[in-house]
Every structure is written in C-alpha cells, then in structure tokens.
Design an enzyme around this catalytic site. Sequence first.
Site, short mmCIF file in Angstrom:
data_model
loop_
_atom_site.label_atom_id
_atom_site.label_comp_id
_atom_site.label_asym_id
_atom_site.label_seq_id
_atom_site.Cartn_x
_atom_site.Cartn_y
_atom_site.Cartn_z
N ASN A 10 0.66 -1.82 -0.11
CA ASN A 10 -0.52 0.02 -0.10
C ASN A 10 1.22 1.25 0.37
O ASN A 10 0.14 2.57 0.07
CB ASN A 10 -1.33 0.22 0.86
CG ASN A 10 -0.59 0.04 2.54
OD1 ASN A 10 1.34 0.04 2.22
ND2 ASN A 10 -1.26 -0.02 3.45
N ARG A 11 1.49 0.91 0.11
CA ARG A 11 2.77 1.68 -0.16
C ARG A 11 2.85 2.70 -1.29
O ARG A 11 2.64 3.78 -1.40
CB ARG A 11 4.80 2.19 -0.62
CG ARG A 11 4.77 1.74 0.83
CD ARG A 11 6.10 1.97 1.10
NE ARG A 11 7.45 1.01 -0.01
CZ ARG A 11 7.69 0.07 0.12
NH1 ARG A 11 7.27 -0.86 1.47
NH2 ARG A 11 7.69 -0.81 -0.69
N SER A 12 2.54 2.14 -2.88
CA SER A 12 2.45 2.17 -4.20
C SER A 12 0.99 3.73 -4.22
O SER A 12 0.00 2.64 -3.62
CB SER A 12 1.80 1.02 -4.65
OG SER A 12 1.28 1.29 -6.14
N PRO A 13 1.51 4.44 -4.37
CA PRO A 13 -0.32 4.73 -4.87
C PRO A 13 -1.48 3.98 -6.11
O PRO A 13 -2.73 4.32 -5.68
CB PRO A 13 0.32 6.58 -5.55
CG PRO A 13 1.63 6.65 -5.54
CD PRO A 13 2.01 5.27 -5.21
N ARG A 16 -2.93 1.99 -3.48
CA ARG A 16 -3.71 2.86 -3.61
C ARG A 16 -5.19 3.09 -4.22
O ARG A 16 -6.34 3.03 -3.35
CB ARG A 16 -3.32 4.06 -2.68
CG ARG A 16 -2.81 3.50 -1.20
CD ARG A 16 -1.82 4.59 -0.97
NE ARG A 16 -0.59 4.73 -0.60
CZ ARG A 16 -0.53 5.96 -1.57
NH1 ARG A 16 -1.26 6.99 -2.00
NH2 ARG A 16 1.27 6.45 -1.94
#
Length: 217
Positions: A10-13, A16
Amino acid sequence: MAKPILYGVNRSPAVRTVLLTAAAMGLDLELKEVDVATNEHRTDEFLSKNPQHTIPTLEDGGNCIWDSHAIATYLIGKYAEDDSLYPKDLYTRAVINQRLHFESGVLFPAVRVLRVAQNQRNFEKLQESKRLILQAYDFLEKFLVNDLYMAGDTLTVADLSLVSSLSTANCFFPIDSSQFPKLNQWLIRMSELPYYQEANGNGLQNLIAFVQKIENS
Ligand SMILES: N[C@@H](CCC(=O)N[C@@H](CS)C(=O)NCC(=O)O)C(=O)O
C-alpha cells in the site's frame, strides 16, 4: 466465490487506487504482499502473472489484470451494485477516462520524477519536476472549476485514482491552498471519506516512513 487477489504494497499510489475503489464498493479483496523494494515483482511466478512487473496486479477467476486504471474500472463493472463510480453515459465516461489518463500520463510520472530528484538530491531535476507538478496542480484546479469532484458533482473512479497520487505529491511538495483553493478543498473532501484512512492514509504513512528510513540510512 473466491475473493479477487490484489498483489502489491500500500505504499504504492497505484495500489491505493485499487484499495480505495474496492472500499468505495464495499468489496473484499485478498491482499498479497509483493514488494518492489525487495524485488518480489521480478520472480518468475509474478512475471508469469504480469510480464510488465508492475503493482498493482489483480487475479480474479484465473485472469490477471494490471494497471490500476484497468483494475479499478474492471472491478466496478464486475462487482459494483450500480454504475455511479463509472457511469455508462458516454460523455461522463469520456470525462472520467480523460482524468484517468491524466493521472497515468501526467500526474503519476511527475510525482515519480520529483521523488527520483529528491532521492538523488539533483537540483536541476528537482526544479523541473516542481514545474511539472505545479502545472499538474494547475490543470487539476481547472478541472474542478465548476464541480465538487473531478468529473462532476458526484464521486467517481476519477477521484479515487487521482487522490492516490495527488495525496502523495502533497506530502513531498505541498499544495499551496491560496494558489489552488479548489484542489485543496477537494483533497480535504476526499480525506473525509469514511474509508480514506484505511485505504489511502495508512499506505501514505507507510510510504513516508519508508522514505525517511532510506534518507536516514
Ligand atoms: N500506471 C501504472 C503504474 C504502476 C507502477 O508503475 N507501479 C510501480 C509501483 S508505484 C511499480 O510497479 N514499479 C516497479 C516496476 O515498474 O518494475 C498503474 O496505474 O498501475
């Protein structure tokens, strides 16, 4: 019926965007961690699902789909109770598609260049990336000129896609609310969605912690 599987972190935009879309529909996904930082996206197993080795990748009923925009619109078409997030009306859908392509082709690349320039402490690249981000903020402010949301007066997948990278950009190059008042208001409106923190805020915090860890190492 088996849950669709979402590969990524979920670090990745872009991941998300899919989490936000699923949350907006009340759809349960199985999240399987594939971390690009440790090259988990380059294993033979993952490459057999997505030769382009990008996250997010979705597996549903034996089919693999990648690119957040393709995944989000697929999930809405297949699982949403109605078409409000991605209306079938041709003009509305064209406006939404334009916003999705803007995220993919303009905003996300500008954020990526900014992050690379900040990592490399490359002053020239940083100046250029800030110019690109400001231009993107300016376009988005204009998209909102008559509307509460990015493609009209109701929430659509255009908002869910754009907020993932815009909230990321805002962390690293904050939006000036006096220069971009509508964009700032929209970001506040988005952050008030009941599922925002879980689907976007947590990942954003993870990203900031990840960047700080690298900077301090
Ligand atoms: N336009 C794509 C962007 C996907 C993307 O570039 N994801 C990054 C993480 S944010 C990634 O997978 N990078 C690893 C790689 O490209 O090998 C989408 O919306 O899904």
